[in-house]
Design an enzyme around this catalytic site. Sequence first.
Site, mmCIF file in Angstrom:
data_model
loop_
_atom_site.group_PDB
_atom_site.id
_atom_site.type_symbol
_atom_site.label_atom_id
_atom_site.label_comp_id
_atom_site.label_asym_id
_atom_site.label_seq_id
_atom_site.Cartn_x
_atom_site.Cartn_y
_atom_site.Cartn_z
ATOM 1 N N ASP A 111 -12.108 7.090 3.863
ATOM 2 C CA ASP A 111 -10.795 7.111 4.585
ATOM 3 C C ASP A 111 -10.328 5.470 4.557
ATOM 4 O O ASP A 111 -9.197 5.437 5.094
ATOM 5 C CB ASP A 111 -11.138 7.524 5.859
ATOM 6 N N ARG A 145 -7.623 -0.508 1.329
ATOM 7 C CA ARG A 145 -8.008 -1.725 0.911
ATOM 8 C C ARG A 145 -8.564 -1.616 -0.508
ATOM 9 O O ARG A 145 -8.422 -2.729 -1.256
ATOM 10 C CB ARG A 145 -9.029 -2.186 1.684
ATOM 11 N N LYS A 159 -9.790 13.127 7.929
ATOM 12 C CA LYS A 159 -9.504 13.083 9.153
ATOM 13 C C LYS A 159 -9.435 14.180 9.865
ATOM 14 O O LYS A 159 -9.596 15.701 9.425
ATOM 15 C CB LYS A 159 -8.012 12.487 9.043
ATOM 16 N N ASP A 168 1.635 6.963 5.331
ATOM 17 C CA ASP A 168 0.845 5.748 5.024
ATOM 18 C C ASP A 168 1.429 4.969 3.531
ATOM 19 O O ASP A 168 0.504 4.401 2.913
ATOM 20 C CB ASP A 168 -0.404 6.577 4.511
ATOM 21 N N ASP A 178 -2.581 10.606 3.165
ATOM 22 C CA ASP A 178 -4.088 10.164 3.423
ATOM 23 C C ASP A 178 -4.463 11.084 4.229
ATOM 24 O O ASP A 178 -4.523 11.303 5.409
ATOM 25 C CB ASP A 178 -4.088 8.760 4.220
ATOM 26 N N GLU A 237 -9.310 3.568 2.360
ATOM 27 C CA GLU A 237 -8.926 3.676 0.835
ATOM 28 C C GLU A 237 -7.762 2.753 0.665
ATOM 29 O O GLU A 237 -7.502 2.268 -0.557
ATOM 30 C CB GLU A 237 -8.161 5.323 0.616
ATOM 31 N N LYS A 265 0.757 -1.274 -0.005
ATOM 32 C CA LYS A 265 -0.076 -0.091 -0.119
ATOM 33 C C LYS A 265 1.054 1.356 -0.090
ATOM 34 O O LYS A 265 1.668 1.584 0.890
ATOM 35 C CB LYS A 265 -0.734 0.219 1.320
HETATM 36 N N1 BES Z 1 -3.966 4.848 6.917
HETATM 37 C C1 BES Z 1 -4.930 4.682 7.855
HETATM 38 C C2 BES Z 1 -4.586 3.937 8.990
HETATM 39 C C3 BES Z 1 -3.825 4.380 9.867
HETATM 40 C C4 BES Z 1 -4.279 4.943 11.057
HETATM 41 C C5 BES Z 1 -2.279 4.109 9.637
HETATM 42 C C6 BES Z 1 -3.384 5.576 11.970
HETATM 43 C C7 BES Z 1 -1.679 4.480 10.717
HETATM 44 C C8 BES Z 1 -2.025 5.285 11.890
HETATM 45 C C9 BES Z 1 -5.993 4.084 6.919
HETATM 46 O O1 BES Z 1 -6.281 4.306 5.604
HETATM 47 C C10 BES Z 1 -7.532 4.537 7.684
HETATM 48 O O2 BES Z 1 -7.574 5.845 7.538
HETATM 49 N N2 BES Z 1 -8.302 3.736 8.325
HETATM 50 C C11 BES Z 1 -9.412 3.951 8.666
HETATM 51 C C12 BES Z 1 -10.265 2.960 8.680
HETATM 52 C C13 BES Z 1 -11.654 3.335 9.059
HETATM 53 C C14 BES Z 1 -12.287 4.481 8.431
HETATM 54 C C15 BES Z 1 -12.623 2.183 8.673
HETATM 55 C C16 BES Z 1 -9.056 3.782 10.348
HETATM 56 O O3 BES Z 1 -8.266 2.796 10.892
HETATM 57 O O4 BES Z 1 -9.583 4.692 11.037
HETATM 58 ZN ZN ZN Z 2 -4.680 4.998 4.694
HETATM 59 MN MN MN Z 3 -7.406 6.288 5.406
#
Ligand code: BES
Ligand code: ZN
Ligand code: MN
Length: 483
Positions: free
Chosen positions: A330, A334, A260, A271, A253, A332, A248
């Site tokens: 967010d 996956r 966010k 990310d 992000d 994204e 990824k």
């Molecule tokens: N890049 C983030 C995950 C992340 C969060 C990495 C904190 C490192 C530190 C990912 O794209 C994301 O935003 N995931 C969301 C998913 C949710 C919207 C289902 C998350 O983990 O909050």
């Molecule tokens: Zn992300």
């Molecule tokens: Mn995200």
Amino acid sequence: MEIEFVAQAAASPEKAALARVVLEGAEIAGPAGQAAAASRFTGAKGQTLDIPAPQGVDAARLVLVGAGKAEGFDLLGAEHAAANAYHAVKTSGLEALRIELPTADADFATRAALGVRLAAYRFDKYRTKEPAEKKPSIVKTQVVADSPDAALAAFPPLAALADAVSFSRDLVSEPANILYPVEFARRVKALESLGLEVEILGEPEMAKLGMGSLLGVGQGSVRESQLVVIRWNGAADAAAQPIAFVGKGVCFDTGGISIKAAEGMEDMKWDMGGAAAVAGLMHVLAGRKAKANVVGILGLVENMPDGNAQRPGDVVTSMSGQTIEVINTDAEGRLVLADALWYCQDRFKPKFMVDLATLTGAIIISLGLDYAGLFSNNDELSTNLLAASATEGEPLWRMPMPSQYDKNIDSMIADMKNTGPRPGGSITAALFIQRFVNNLPWAHLDIASTAWKKPSAVPTIPEGATGYGVRLLNRMVAEKYEG
Ligand code: BES
Ligand code: ZN
Ligand code: MN
């Protein structure tokens, strides 16, 4: 950092610090022993005792470095002790470090040298005003070895590993205004000088392939999305079925329209840690001329809010033909992996695929900041990954993938949606990705917890980008898929 292996009798360089790695409870001769007794230095793991202007040794400074009990002193211990030695004297003003280990065969000596290389990593290209006395002064390390020639002959694969980890850490450390998908792809393209083959697909090529899931993520960005295919064909039969790694690479992000919160958003420059780990793996495989056929695929995008960005509720069609309702822009990563993994298996028919992704905040809640999460449909692949993780000191923990959770990502209007409920968020994410894997061994490493470290207890990992994954994957390839 210049590395040398020398015999015990060899003279110390000018302006050198001498680090003596001491087992817990071992007797320390001479004045150093008195210094140890006067400062509760026992040789316990992680202890250091710095003795300036020492008596009876040919050095400007002597550092005793604790290595713990003899029974527990292993190769990782040698690495960590050497890294601790480096940290103890790095800004002393001295220019050389000489390390004496309690066991100095080629394995121990070279791992100590690796420890110093990894510990000395810094990302300082944007500092223009750092005072000289804060900059590390040690530029050369000598490791005392039983047979310096044997150690020197054994070191090149570890030097290649240190180079690759540094490359990966640099990518992760770069800010997103400098490292966007096209620039990331360009830096990987430059690895062709190591003998890798690198292909870059832009948005028109991906559109032709039907990668609506990946392209939807990058749609709100002015930076063009890229899919990078890296190949290393080092097996005796260059046409033999490859193994594959997919990363990824979200260069930034913001969350997209599901934006966010402001606090901590700057962290989202890293990310792309999964893609950086895969790029680092390919770097070391080429650097040490691994005897394996390996494909690395990077899905590089930037997730931005914009008038043209995808909206919550949009439905996209992935390369697999499956449709996805984007509930939360967010989630994204996956969406990027869905098309990158499908493309990988469709084109290369690999023996297995491993993906790495800073995928979910939930994995941090589950495992804390030291362990990455492992999700897999295959026990043998999992066993191999866990074994490599232990050897290299990159902790990994296998998580369940209960099929009864899978229905949580069924959609009312499409084949699936991209988020489920908050509980078990890392598991749902893995189950989503699994829908893009057809009947082949696959593992997913959620490295949101480990790609970046706050001040660290591990001396070979400086604060910041860790390079997590490069060592682990390199080890697994070396032990299980070569020769
Ligand atoms: N890049 C983030 C995950 C992340 C969060 C990495 C904190 C490192 C530190 C990912 O794209 C994301 O935003 N995931 C969301 C998913 C949710 C919207 C289902 C998350 O983990 O909050
Ligand atoms: Zn992300
Ligand atoms: Mn995200």
